[in-house]
Structure formats: C-alpha cells, structure tokens
Design an enzyme around this catalytic site. Structure first.
Site, PDB file in Angstrom:
ATOM      1  N   HIS A 291      -2.816  75.239   7.927  1.00  0.00           N
ATOM      2  CA  HIS A 291      -2.716  73.914   7.279  1.00  0.00           C
ATOM      3  C   HIS A 291      -4.106  73.318   7.418  1.00  0.00           C
ATOM      4  O   HIS A 291      -4.486  72.858   8.494  1.00  0.00           O
ATOM      5  CB  HIS A 291      -1.663  73.086   8.020  1.00  0.00           C
TER       6      HIS A 291
ATOM      7  N   ASP B 249       6.602  73.608  -0.764  1.00  0.00           N
ATOM      8  CA  ASP B 249       6.203  72.721   0.328  1.00  0.00           C
ATOM      9  C   ASP B 249       7.334  71.736   0.646  1.00  0.00           C
ATOM     10  O   ASP B 249       7.110  70.571   0.948  1.00  0.00           O
ATOM     11  CB  ASP B 249       4.937  71.955  -0.058  1.00  0.00           C
TER      12      ASP B 249
END
Lengths: 320, 431
Positions: free
Chosen positions: B185, B311
């Site tokens: 991330h 997501d």
C-alpha cells in the site's frame, strides 16, 4: 449602498455555516444591520424584545469563553432565552454521535443553534439534521464566519470601506478558520488580501483562494491598510511547524519596526486570545490609536445580533 | 453423474488469448470441456443442459485481487457469506482477501479459518493474502513459507504500508525463496499521518488536513529501488498519481518484476467528489485531482497498470456518519467493479478485451491463480453479461452488509446476468 437589500429584507439562507458562497450584497446586509445594533448596545438599556420567547442554544464542543459569551450576550440582548451546553459533562463525551445530538436538540424545539466543533464540516453535519437555524461558531480549520463579519464591520467603521484596501493576514494560517473566513469575505468585498507566514504555516495552494503569498513581513506589510495577526495555535499543531516561539517572534511577531512599511494609519487586528511576545508585541497590541482589538470584541456582539435577527426573520414573519 | 452445460450463441471473450467470436462453450463436471463456433452443429447432445445466451457476452469470471471484509472480527461490516453473495452478483468468481482482520491473518490457523468458511458458503472462490509482518505491525516478517503452503497467495500488510525500508527489504528478499509476491500500500505514513483527503485547494477550502501525492510517489520510488536491490517480486496496490504510473512504466521498461493495480474510484472520481464533506468519498489513498485521474486512465490504456481491483472496504453507517476527520476510509466495490470497468470501454478509453484482462487474466497471473482464462480443461469460472443496457447504480439493492458507496445513482452501462463457478450457476439476474 442603495443597490443593496435593505436591512428589513429576508435573508436568503437558513444557516450561516461559512462566508464562502455569500454574495457581497448579503454581507453588506449583515454589516448594515449590525451597525444599528452597535448603537443599541451603547445605550443604557440594551435589551430589545425581538426574540422574545425564542430559544438559543450555544453548543460548544471546544472550549471558548469569548465567542460563547459574545453569542450569549447577543441572544440575551435580543430577548431570547439562551442556554449554554459544552462538551464537558454532556452526553457527547459519553459517546453520543453528532446525529444523536441533533435528534435530541430537535426534540427541544430550538429556534437557533450556535455550534463550535474541533472538526471541519461537523457544524454542517449537524445543520443537515436539525430543524432550526445553525450558526457556525468555528469548525476545525474550516470557517468562523461571524469573526470575519465582525472584523469587516470594525474595518468599515474605522476606514470607511473594504473595497480596495490592502489587508495582510499574518501568522498561523494553516490552522486558522478565521483566516479562511476573512479571505472569502475580503475577496467578496473587493479588498486585496495577502497571507504572510512561513511556508510551514500555509495550507497547500492557498493562493488559489485569491491571495498573494509572502514569507517576509516586510514584503507582506508594505502599504497595508489592515494588519490582521493570527494566534499561533500550538494546541492544534501535531508536530513541529516552527523551531521556537523566540525565532517566530523575531521574524513574524508584529512590532513597530515591522509595522513601519505599512500605511501610516494602518490598523491592527487580532481575533484573540493573544499570545503577547509570540505573534504580537505588547506595545503594539495596547496602542489605542492603531489596535482595534477591543473594538473587535464590541463589534462581535453586534454582528451576532444581526445574524440571529436575519436567520430567524423568515419564521418570525411567518408567525406574525 | 456427469453434469454438462452447453452455453450456446455466446459472444465468447477470452482476454488472455484475444478470442472474441460467436461461439458455444461446453462445461463438464466443473471444467471447460470444449468451446468453438457452432460446437454442436445445431443439436445439443442428450444429457446436456442447454443455455441459449442469444448473443450475450461470455467471459472468464472476474478475479478481484483486493477485497477487505470483516470476518473474522468485524462481522457487522461484511462476512465471507455476505461478501461472497455480493461478489457473484458482481460477476466475480474469485477474490483475494486482505489480511487486515481481527485477528490479523498472520498465522496458518487464520488462513484455514477463511478457507473453511469459504467452503461452507461455496459461492465465489476465496483466496487470502497473509500479512507480510506479524500483526501488520511492520517489524517482524511472518512465516512466509508455512503461510504459502497453507494457501497464502501473496504477502501484504493490506491497508497499511510496510513503512520501514529495512523490513520491506527483508520481506522482498525472503519472499523470493518461495517466489511469492509482496503487495505494498504505497503511502509514506509519516507524510500521510493525520491526513484526510488529497492535499491542495479543495482540502484548504474545506479546512481538512491534506495528504500530499508525494506520500505515494516517494514510497513507490523507494520500493522500486528495494525491488531492484533484492530481485523480489513487487506489486503496488491502488496507484493514484501520474508520477506513480510514470515510475512504474519506467521500471517495467528496465525489466523490474513489478506490477500494479488501481481501483475504479481512482479512475471514476476525483477529489471534487468529496464536495461538502462527503465521507463516502473518503478513501485511502485519497481521491486525487483530474490530471491524476486522467493519468490513471492512460496507465490502464497503455498497460502500465496491470489490474483493476474493487478495493472493497465495507464500513457501516456509524463509521461514516461522522465529521470527515473522524470518518473511516473505504468504499464497497464488489458490485460496482464490473460496470465501472465497462465505463472505460464505453468511453472509448480501452477495448473490451483489454478492460476484461484487467479484471480477469492479469490479476490471476499476478497472484499466480489458475483462473481468469478460457482454456480447455480449465475451471469453468465464467460470467455471462450484457454489455450495453443502461441502468443506475442502486446501493440499497447491494448484497454487501455495508452500503458505503459513492456511486449511488450513477448511470452505467452493462451488467452481469449469470455467474458460473466450477460449472455451477451461483448467481443469475432476476427476470
């Protein structure tokens, strides 16, 4: 000013959540009405019965003495019943959400609600859920509209106008809702706005709000008509933005030497409470000829009376 | 008893091979037995169920490589069951779950629990990441070998960045032992901490603390160096800036083993969608400006961005009906992944096959999953869909337990009509 709405016209907004989005005519309407309330407040008998039987709640999620007192006084001078609620000891501390708070307030049948909250947008969130008019008394870093209005009224009374003035807003702009509201108001009224601060205390792309950016007081204060000092909000800072208050005062603290480049009759403002010796030198702050700090407090009550008057006007008319 | 289904008159699409033709497809005992034009010469053999698709598209089912759900730990947000139902209704036949559960998926037992629950639900194929560091705390790397044996598809700290360069180096280096991927991330936490939305004019107007784009860019630059240093396989989740795309484009040209994905909100929305403190538009990383949005679309079009993942991050009302600063990040995406991906096709940004590749064969290849393609003998994981019919996104009808979608009422075109996993129809549109 004849082109502007008369003080008796109904105000086209239900809430006052910010200055952004208000038109020049609407700002002028508030200022004109507030001007009248300045006179009322200087009389021996200051109270009127305009809001007789109405209820105003001051709901403060952040500590404040001067703003809360100012709203309290404004409400009482118009004859309203005023109740102060603070987050200490209220159910908010016990985990009640803002939405729940709004529902509770609705059940109390308020006429106006003044809210201060540490989070940007929180006042709008409440305003979307309550049945009464809401006045933003400061939300996070977002807006503090009545502060900008009282500043404008003080300037207008002293210098006779806002249009074309050079106003330097100096200091902790990053954390300042006062700065944002003032930038929107002064731009709407045709003033030239400068922001003067070290880059660490300036929000990203602040120039897009229509201001000139300066990092030195000398350049920023040159030929200024108004110098607005902001409080260094150390309590809002996460991490270090300046190396020390000593260094800050040396480069950004307002003293007579830095003031020399401004217009000879330039006025000095501060939303309070001041950190003397941090952003402003005591001699300058106490200079009765130049400092408008006490006038700002006086204008605050008048402006808040005008706002309460305007926001409740439509419903008052409907019930007559 | 052998179960056979013949799908007739389909527009058969396989992005991995570039197949796009009118054809029939036969499934037998969960596998693709055969496919081709006029496979049955007009007569389906006895004992075979015939489904006439009458020109509808038939493609590999979607592979969603980035899904967060609350099980175990926050079952009120989404469970493996509710998310599975949402997934199949969204045309997804395989999904990879992030390890940010409570407890974190950093032990073999956690992976076994997920696999067990998935078997019970038995709708979508459920894969799971294991965390790259214990407790996603960023310090000690997990037992990657044992976790890989237990089925971990790759290693990631999920919604958290692996912040320490030293830990990241170790993780990339050690995962190489098992030829496993590290998914990052990309957001430098020391620059992003306290941030609520993209840094810039809008954040300044709203008085919200901004997160600079550089928080992402710096992390990508750093990790590309570490990938080069270690020779490890690296994947960046949800890239959102033009510079991120440029950096990865150049790294690929240099021959680095790096891939990346983005999510629909990063090509369909911008920071202006935050509007007046809309917490449904609060995501991590934050929505960016229009120039970045366009660069992400370009990155998808030229193949620099390999995949599109939903997501999916469910948040209940209590986490979203708050002041913006306090609201949780995330949007649900399982049932909007497909129509929003098709938006790129309808807007002429990508060909249908290229867009499908981003949600099928490419994510499957990144995670080394044996799905996402139409091959003889391969699993019959398929989606039959309508490419063109316009409709509006209706979040209330979604199967996810949480309803945090910023896409409510958005006009879109095309939707899945039948989802098939291992030859079994697990979902079918009503009517």
């Amino acid at each position: 000013m004849s082109a502007n709405p008369s003080p008796d016209t109904v105000f086209p907004h239900r809430h006052l959540l910010g200055i952004e989005g208000l038109r020049a005519g609407e700002i002028t309407q508030i200022l004109d009405l507030a001007n009248g309330y300045v006179e009322q407040n200087r009389r021996t008998v200051k109270k009127s019965s305009l809001l007789d039987g109405r209820t105003l709640v001051n709901l403060f999620f952040e500590n404040s003495t001067r703003t809360r007192t100012s709203f309290e006084l404004a409400g009482k001078r118009l004859g309203a019943d005023v109740i102060n609620m603070s987050s200490d000891g209220s159910s908010v501390k016990k985990g009640e959400t803002l939405i729940d708070t709004a529902m509770t307030l609705n059940a109390m049948h308020l006429d106006a609600l003044v809210v201060r909250h540490a989070d940007s947008g929180a006042v709008k969130l409440l305003a979307d859920k309550v049945n009464c008019s809401v006045i933003n008394a400061g939300d996070g870093h977002h807006e503090h509209p009545t502060q900008a209005l009282l500043d404008a009224l003080a300037i207008r009374r002293r210098l006779g106008r806002l249009d074309g003035l050079i106003v330097a807003i100096c200091g902790d702009i990053l954390h300042s809702r006062v700065a944002r509201s003032n930038i929107h108001l002064l731009n709407a009224m045709g003033a030239r706005v400068r922001c003067v601060a070290p880059p660490t205390l300036l929000p990203s792309q602040i120039e897009r709000l229509g201001v000139e950016v300066h990092h030195s007081m000398k350049a920023g204060l040159k030929d200024a008509d108004v110098v607005m000092m902001l409080r260094l909000q150390t309590e809002r800072m996460s991490g270090q933005y300046i190396p020390s208050t000593r260094e800050y005062f040396y480069f950004y603290g307002l003293d007579y030497e830095k003031l020399e480049v401004a217009k000879p009759d330039a006025v000095i403002m501060h939303p309070g409470p001041m950190n003397r010796g941090v952003e402003i030198d005591s001699d300058v702050a106490d200079d009765l000829k130049r400092s408008m700090i006490l006038e700002q407090v006086e204008m605050g009550v008048a402006v808040r009376m005008a706002v309460l008057d305007l926001l409740t006007r439509e419903r008052r008319n409907a019930q007559q | 008893m052998t179960s056979r289904v013949a799908y007739l008159n389909a527009r058969l699409l396989d992005p991995a091979t570039g197949l796009d033709q009118r054809a029939d497809l036969l499934t037998e005992d969960g596998r693709i037995a055969d496919f081709g034009p006029n496979l049955f010469g007009g007569a389906t053999p006895a004992g075979t169920e015939a489904v006439d698709l009458a020109g509808l598209c038939l493609a590999p089912g979607l592979v969603d490589m980035r899904v967060l759900i609350g099980e175990p730990g926050e079952e009120e947000k989404d469970t493996i069951k509710s998310a599975s139902r949402a997934a199949v209704a969204g045309g997804i036949t395989a999904m990879a779950l992030l390890p940010n559960t409570d407890p974190v998926l950093d032990e073999v037992a956690g992976l076994e629990f997920v696999a067990h629950r998935a078997r019970e639900v038995k709708l979508v194929k459920v894969f799971a990441y294991a965390s790259a560091t214990r407790g996603t705390e960023g310090n000690e790397i997990t037992e990657m070998g044992l976790l890989a044996r237990a089925g971990a598809v790759a290693f990631t700290d999920g919604i958290k960045a692996i912040a320490s360069a030293k830990t990241m180096r170790r993780a990339l280096s050690y995962a190489k032992t098992f030829d496993k991927l590290i998914v990052q991330h990309p957001e430098e936490p020391s620059l992003a901490s306290g941030g609520m939305m993209n840094s810039g004019e809008i954040a300044t107007r709203l008085g919200l603390v901004g997160i600079p784009r550089e928080a992402e860019i710096i992390m990508i630059e750093r990790d590309l160096r570490l990938a080069e240093l270690t020779g490890g396989r690296l994947h960046f989740a949800h890239v959102t800036t033009g510079e991120s795309v440029d950096l990865i484009r150049r790294a690929k040209a240099r021959g680095l083993r790096v891939t990346c994905d983005t999510a629909p909100h990063y090509f369909a929305l911008t920071e202006t969608d935050v509007g007046d403190y809309r917490t449904y538009a609060k995501v991590s990383p934050p929505l960016r400006g229009e120039m970045d949005r366009r660069a992400v679309v370009e990155g998808l079009a030229d193949g620099t961005i390999d995949a599109i993942a939903s997501d999916h991050v469910p948040q209940d009302q209590d986490q979203k009906r708050l002041p913006f600063a306090q609201a949780a990040c995330g949007v649900i995406g399982l049932e909007t992944l497909f129509p929003l991906t098709l938006e790129l096709v309808h807007k002429g940004k990508m060909s249908l096959l290229d867009a499908l590749a981003c949600v099928t064969s490419k994510p499957a290849a990144i995670l080394d999953l044996p799905v996402g393609r139409i091959v003889k003998g391969g699993p019959a994981d398929l989606v039959a869909f309508d490419l063109d019919t316009p409709w509006r996104i209706d979040v209330e009808g979604f199967r996810s337990k949480s309803k945090n979608s910023p896409f409510e009422n958005r006009p879109v075109q095309g939707r899945p009509l039948r989802t098939i996993v291992d030859g079994r129809t697990v979902w079918q549109a009503e009517g």
